[in-house]
Motif scaffolding. Structure first.
Motif, PDB file in Angstrom:
ATOM      1  N   MET A  76      13.369  25.089 -13.082  1.00 46.50           N
ATOM      2  CA  MET A  76      11.922  25.747 -12.914  1.00 46.50           C
ATOM      3  C   MET A  76      10.964  25.238 -14.050  1.00 46.50           C
ATOM      4  SD  MET A  76      11.389  27.847 -10.750  1.00 46.50           S
ATOM      5  CE  MET A  76       9.998  28.586 -11.094  1.00 46.50           C
ATOM      6  N   PHE A  77      11.494  24.792 -15.260  1.00 47.61           N
ATOM      7  CA  PHE A  77      10.663  24.180 -16.282  1.00 47.61           C
ATOM      8  C   PHE A  77      10.273  22.855 -15.932  1.00 47.61           C
ATOM      9  CE2 PHE A  77      13.335  26.722 -19.727  1.00 47.61           C
ATOM     10  CZ  PHE A  77      12.319  27.904 -19.629  1.00 47.61           C
ATOM     11  N   ILE A  78      11.130  22.302 -15.250  1.00 46.81           N
ATOM     12  CA  ILE A  78      10.436  20.948 -14.851  1.00 46.81           C
ATOM     13  C   ILE A  78       9.608  20.775 -13.629  1.00 46.81           C
ATOM     14  CG2 ILE A  78      12.322  20.054 -12.734  1.00 46.81           C
ATOM     15  CD1 ILE A  78      12.131  17.934 -16.050  1.00 46.81           C
ATOM     16  N   SER A  79       9.666  21.925 -12.929  1.00 48.03           N
ATOM     17  CA  SER A  79       8.437  21.942 -11.612  1.00 48.03           C
ATOM     18  C   SER A  79       7.343  22.543 -12.106  1.00 48.03           C
ATOM     19  CB  SER A  79       9.242  22.761 -10.713  1.00 48.03           C
ATOM     20  OG  SER A  79       9.337  24.145 -10.960  1.00 48.03           O
ATOM     21  N   PHE A  80       7.191  22.781 -13.348  1.00 51.41           N
ATOM     22  CA  PHE A  80       5.915  23.399 -13.533  1.00 51.41           C
ATOM     23  C   PHE A  80       4.709  22.406 -13.850  1.00 51.41           C
ATOM     24  CE2 PHE A  80       7.330  27.008 -16.684  1.00 51.41           C
ATOM     25  CZ  PHE A  80       7.729  27.709 -15.584  1.00 51.41           C
ATOM     26  N   PRO A  81       3.526  22.639 -12.921  1.00 55.90           N
ATOM     27  CA  PRO A  81       2.597  21.550 -13.079  1.00 55.90           C
ATOM     28  C   PRO A  81       1.904  21.382 -14.503  1.00 55.90           C
ATOM     29  CG  PRO A  81       2.062  23.275 -11.402  1.00 55.90           C
ATOM     30  CD  PRO A  81       3.138  23.603 -12.416  1.00 55.90           C
ATOM     31  N   LYS A  82       1.742  20.170 -15.230  1.00 56.13           N
ATOM     32  CA  LYS A  82       1.229  20.112 -16.191  1.00 56.13           C
ATOM     33  C   LYS A  82       0.070  20.610 -16.851  1.00 56.13           C
ATOM     34  CE  LYS A  82       0.015  15.776 -19.018  1.00 56.13           C
ATOM     35  NZ  LYS A  82      -0.302  14.498 -18.675  1.00 56.13           N
ATOM     36  N   VAL A  83      -0.861  21.138 -15.485  1.00 58.09           N
ATOM     37  CA  VAL A  83      -2.146  21.546 -15.884  1.00 58.09           C
ATOM     38  C   VAL A  83      -1.891  23.037 -16.431  1.00 58.09           C
ATOM     39  CG1 VAL A  83      -2.252  22.719 -13.513  1.00 58.09           C
ATOM     40  CG2 VAL A  83      -4.358  22.087 -14.675  1.00 58.09           C
ATOM     41  N   ILE A  84      -0.809  23.614 -16.300  1.00 53.10           N
ATOM     42  CA  ILE A  84      -0.436  24.976 -16.704  1.00 53.10           C
ATOM     43  C   ILE A  84      -0.419  24.895 -18.259  1.00 53.10           C
ATOM     44  CG2 ILE A  84       1.200  26.926 -16.868  1.00 53.10           C
ATOM     45  CD1 ILE A  84       1.563  26.814 -14.021  1.00 53.10           C
ATOM     46  N   GLN A  85       0.498  24.118 -18.696  1.00 56.19           N
ATOM     47  CA  GLN A  85       0.367  23.941 -20.100  1.00 56.19           C
ATOM     48  C   GLN A  85      -0.698  23.413 -20.575  1.00 56.19           C
ATOM     49  OE1 GLN A  85       3.664  21.750 -22.016  1.00 56.19           O
ATOM     50  NE2 GLN A  85       3.203  22.280 -23.835  1.00 56.19           N
ATOM     51  N   GLU A  86      -1.645  22.485 -19.971  1.00 58.87           N
ATOM     52  CA  GLU A  86      -2.741  21.918 -20.713  1.00 58.87           C
ATOM     53  C   GLU A  86      -3.712  23.262 -20.676  1.00 58.87           C
ATOM     54  OE1 GLU A  86      -2.708  17.484 -19.167  1.00 58.87           O
ATOM     55  OE2 GLU A  86      -3.728  18.936 -17.987  1.00 58.87           O
TER      56      GLU A  86
END
Lengths: 251, 558
Positions: free
Chosen positions: B169-179
């Motif tokens: 799951m962690f690897i599949s998060f789109p970068k935009v969510i953390q940004e």
């Protein structure tokens, strides 16, 4: 001319409560191209799958080429119906080359048939490539040719243009019409776009909420396009009614 | 009224819609479901003689210990698995790939083997105790044979289930969510606890459910540590108290609890399905943060502790024991046992994969969709502990043997108790879901249209199976076969109950030595087992990578 397809009081419900198709009746003459038009959830795909024998109706009767293939007491399996179906995403077998896809349904491997099919769709140079490397339009041509190889009495196409961009669509519509007329088979295709129907079909069925709201020849349909009730149906059915009306006027 | 209409409609079309595939689904479903149905059936015979005694003196202990074990192991596995997954997904550091792979390997050591290595490591003159004394710690031994020790062993053996789920799951998060979270002022810690952890929770809960199933299935480690759990209690009631009917009642209580838990997990995962929806966005090329400074050492420690305690230390202890006993233990008898293990595992895995293909294939063409209920019963074996399956099979086998002997005059007992047929059947029931689920999921991924299209073109369902479906599923079939094979090699309680007298596997041999307090002799079969499992797991991981890269099928169906 005799009917290739007769449908009487056909109904289908998946959950026993809501009907995807309700009391559908229509006939179609041999050699014609019929477009079934409706929005998502109108029951188009269910209708085409029932004709192919991939779904089982709750009630009603389907006859193909004069032979009853489905009623309350018996159901003919899909392979006994002499129909061909081209799926929306073409369903080309990804691990087989174009030639292997084309010859998949042939009882005996006949190179001349495969060669003539490749020539028919103008894809001789793609014989040994895998589907993943083809464009959307090429995939569609292979899928149709693969089905035509079996010489079906009735060809069914499920949303043949929905995966293609608009420029390609316009070119392919005419290409398919010419191809079908050339091989002389009958065809039913479903679409949510009225322009697809107008461009290709000889007759049109408008489907809404699982019921047929209009069935006529394309000539009649276009001739009565200014009638208030047809205008109302169009605006109910499609958000681009104005564009469709303009196109019909041009026709 | 509505139900009545539905039933009337189904009955009306029963004859028209039923086909040979409906019969096959029903037949296979019923055949595999015999253990589950027989437990249900024998419940009607009432409780056994010892039931009063069990409920008065033992039941509370079974429930209390099982609950403490579940809570303790879940908490520790969650902490280890989630923190390790977060660090390998978010940060870059030296040896990251190697550590990522090593974090899987504790799964190669069955928990009962890990249990007795820890007693060796931390007992008087134990290896680890010796090292700790050498650095000046005044320790004589650390007592492991208690419930805390069992929690430690099970957690370090089972945390990879949580690690795998969380990492996926962690690897599949789109970068935009953390940004977005960063732009809104969230610190790294806040992002982890408020965004990443809740979004990954369905996968983590799924991993924890597998951990709990393994805890409930464990017999060897709990028995070795002398902890009374439901599973050891079922064994004791059956073998020491000789009251199979009460054992069935204990099993029924446990199965009811497992089903309740299963329903809760499914409900939770459905409720939190937003976490699955975000994976449909293409994850951007992940740029990991380079670890540096003091943080680096802290994070290295967090990653290396599970590798050390879950794999390296137990293996070092086994190697030490193996070195001491190699000349007496490594002989042709052991190689014969190894070959028997591989043979039984291979044959059972072959049947399980074949059954899975048949179930997927038959239910696709079966028109009576409500018969698929039997398919679900046939695949529930994975959530039923091995001891219970063993009882269900022994009970139903006895009935079949009696029936043949009383009514037909045939003695078929040797077929059941003299051969591995019953054991292989038990493995099929226990592990069918392990291969069925990925085969069905991949079959759905390719889509039913390919099968329907092939059937319309070729007029043959058999040709569709052999020319289209099996070739497309080949990678999944191989990895399913190997995963089932590994599970069978490790399996202990079911094998102990149902194996014929002449059959030994590496797992049972290793356990029997340890149970006889001959732990050093147990090392060589255990090491052989761990080596085989590790090789298979490394191969599966390599095989899955090839599958992902398979070029000619890399189209929209992937």
């Amino acid at each position: 001319m005799k009917n290739i397809l007769d449908i009487q009081s056909l109904s289908k419900s998946y959950d026993g409560k809501k009907f995807a198709l309700s009391d559908v009746n229509f006939s179609m003459k041999t050699g014609r191209i019929c477009a079934i038009v409706g929005e998502s959830g109108s029951g188009k795909s269910t209708l085409i799958r029932l004709i192919a024998g991939l779904e089982r109706p709750n009630s009603g009767k389907i006859s193909i080429n004069g032979k009853t293939v489905s009623d309350d007491t018996k159901i003919c399996s899909p392979d006994k119906r002499e129909v061909g179906l081209v799926f929306q995403d073409f369903a080309l077998f990804p691990h087989l080359t174009v030639v292997e896809n084309l010859s998949f349904g042939l009882k005996k491997k006949d190179e001349s048939i495969v060669k003539s099919l490749l020539a028919l769709i103008k894809m001789q140079e793609y014989a040994n490539v895998y589907p993943a490397t083809l464009s959307g339009g090429q995939e569609q041509r292979v899928a149709i040719a693969r089905t035509l190889a079996l010489k079906p009495e009735l060809l069914l196409l499920d949303e043949p243009f929905s995966n293609l961009d608009s420029n390609l669509k316009t070119a392919l519509r005419q290409e398919i019409r010419l191809l079908i007329k050339k091989v002389g088979t009958s065809m039913v295709f479903i679409t949510h776009d009225l322009i697809d129907a107008i461009d290709i079909a000889d007759e049109i069925i408008l489907l809404k909420g699982g019921k047929i709201i209009q069935h006529s020849t394309m000539t009649d349909f276009v001739a009565h396009i200014q009638d208030e009730d047809v205008k109302k149906i169009l605006s109910d059915l499609t958000t681009n009614a104005e564009r469709v009306l303009q196109m019909m006027k041009n026709l | 009224m509505e139900i009545k209409t539905k039933v009337t409609f189904k009955l009306k079309h029963l004859k028209r819609d039923s086909n040979q595939w409906s019969f096959y689904v029903l037949a296979i479903g019923l055949f595999i479901s015999i253990p589950a149905l027989s437990i249900l059936f024998y419940l009607f015979n009432g409780v056994g003689e010892m039931w009063q005694h069990i409920t008065t003196y033992f039941l509370f202990d079974y429930i209390k210990n099982s609950v403490i074990l579940i809570l303790g192991t879940s908490l520790l596995s969650f902490s280890i698995g989630t923190s390790a997954a977060w660090i390998v997904c978010k940060y870059d550091f030296r040896f990251r790939s190697l550590i990522e792979s090593l974090l899987f390997l504790p799964l190669a050591i069955p928990s009962y083997i890990m249990a007795y290595t820890y007693v060796g490591l931390l007992g008087y003159q134990g290896l680890l105790i010796g090292w700790l004394q050498a650095i000046g710690l005044p320790l004589q031994k650390i007592e492991m044979m208690n419930i805390q020790g069992l929690i430690w062993v099970l957690s370090f053996s089972l945390f990879p289930y949580v690690y795998v789920g969380a990492k996926t799951m962690f690897i599949s998060f789109p970068k935009v969510i953390q940004e977005t979270a960063t732009l809104l002022g969230a610190s790294s810690k806040r992002y982890f606890f408020r965004i990443a952890l809740p979004l990954a929770s369905p996968a983590i809960i799924g991993g924890l459910f597998l951990v709990i199933m393994e805890v409930l299935n464990d017999y060897g480690a709990a028995k070795y540590f002398g902890i009374n759990t439901f599973t050891t209690g079922i064994f004791r009631t059956w073998t020491a108290l000789e009251d199979i009917q009460s054992a069935i009642y204990l099993s029924a209580i446990l199965v009811a609890l497992v089903f309740l838990l299963n329903i809760l997990v499914k409900w939770y995962r459905r409720k939190k399905s937003y976490a699955l929806r975000i994976t449909t966005l293409e994850p951007e090329q992940r740029k990991r943060v380079l670890l540096s400074g003091k943080k680096k050492y802290v994070y290295y420690s967090i990653l290396l502790i599970p590798v050390l305690f879950g794999f390296l230390l137990p293996v070092i202890q086994l190697l030490y024991w193996g070195y001491l006993t190699f000349h007496t233990m490594f002989n042709t008898a052991l190689l014969t046992i190894a070959l028997q293990s591989l043979f039984v595992g291979g044959v059972a895995a072959f049947f399980i994969v074949t059954m899975s293909i048949m179930l997927v294939y038959f239910s696709r063409w079966n028109n009576l969709k409500y018969l698929n209920f039997f398919k679900r019963i046939a695949t529930i074996g994975y959530v039923i502990p091995g001891a219970i399956i063993g009882i269900g099979i022994i009970r139903s086998s006895q009935s079949i043997i009696n029936f043949f002997s009383d009514y037909i005059g045939l003695n078929i007992g040797f077929l059941f108790y003299g051969s591995s047929v019953v054991l292989i059947y038990a493995y099929i029931f226990r592990f069918l879901a392990v291969s069925y689920n990925p085969i069905e999921a991949n079959s759905l991924k390719f889509g039913k249209y390919l099968s329907e299209s092939s059937y319309l073109l070729a007029s043959s369902k058999i040709k569709t199976l052999f020319k289209i479906e099996l070739p497309l599923l080949r990678y999944t079939l191989v990895s399913s076969f190997l995963l089932v094979f590994v599970d069978i090699l490790k399996e202990l309680p079911l094998t102990l109950i149902l194996k014929p007298y002449t059959l030994q596997t590496l797992a049972t041999k290793s356990y029997e030595y340890a149970d006889d307090e001959r732990v050093a002799e147990a090392a060589i079969p255990a090491l052989l087992l761990i080596a085989i499992i590790s090789c298979v797991m490394i191969f599966v991981s390599y095989w899955n990578k090839i599958n992902e890269k398979s070029p000619k099928e890399a189209n929209r169906f992937e």
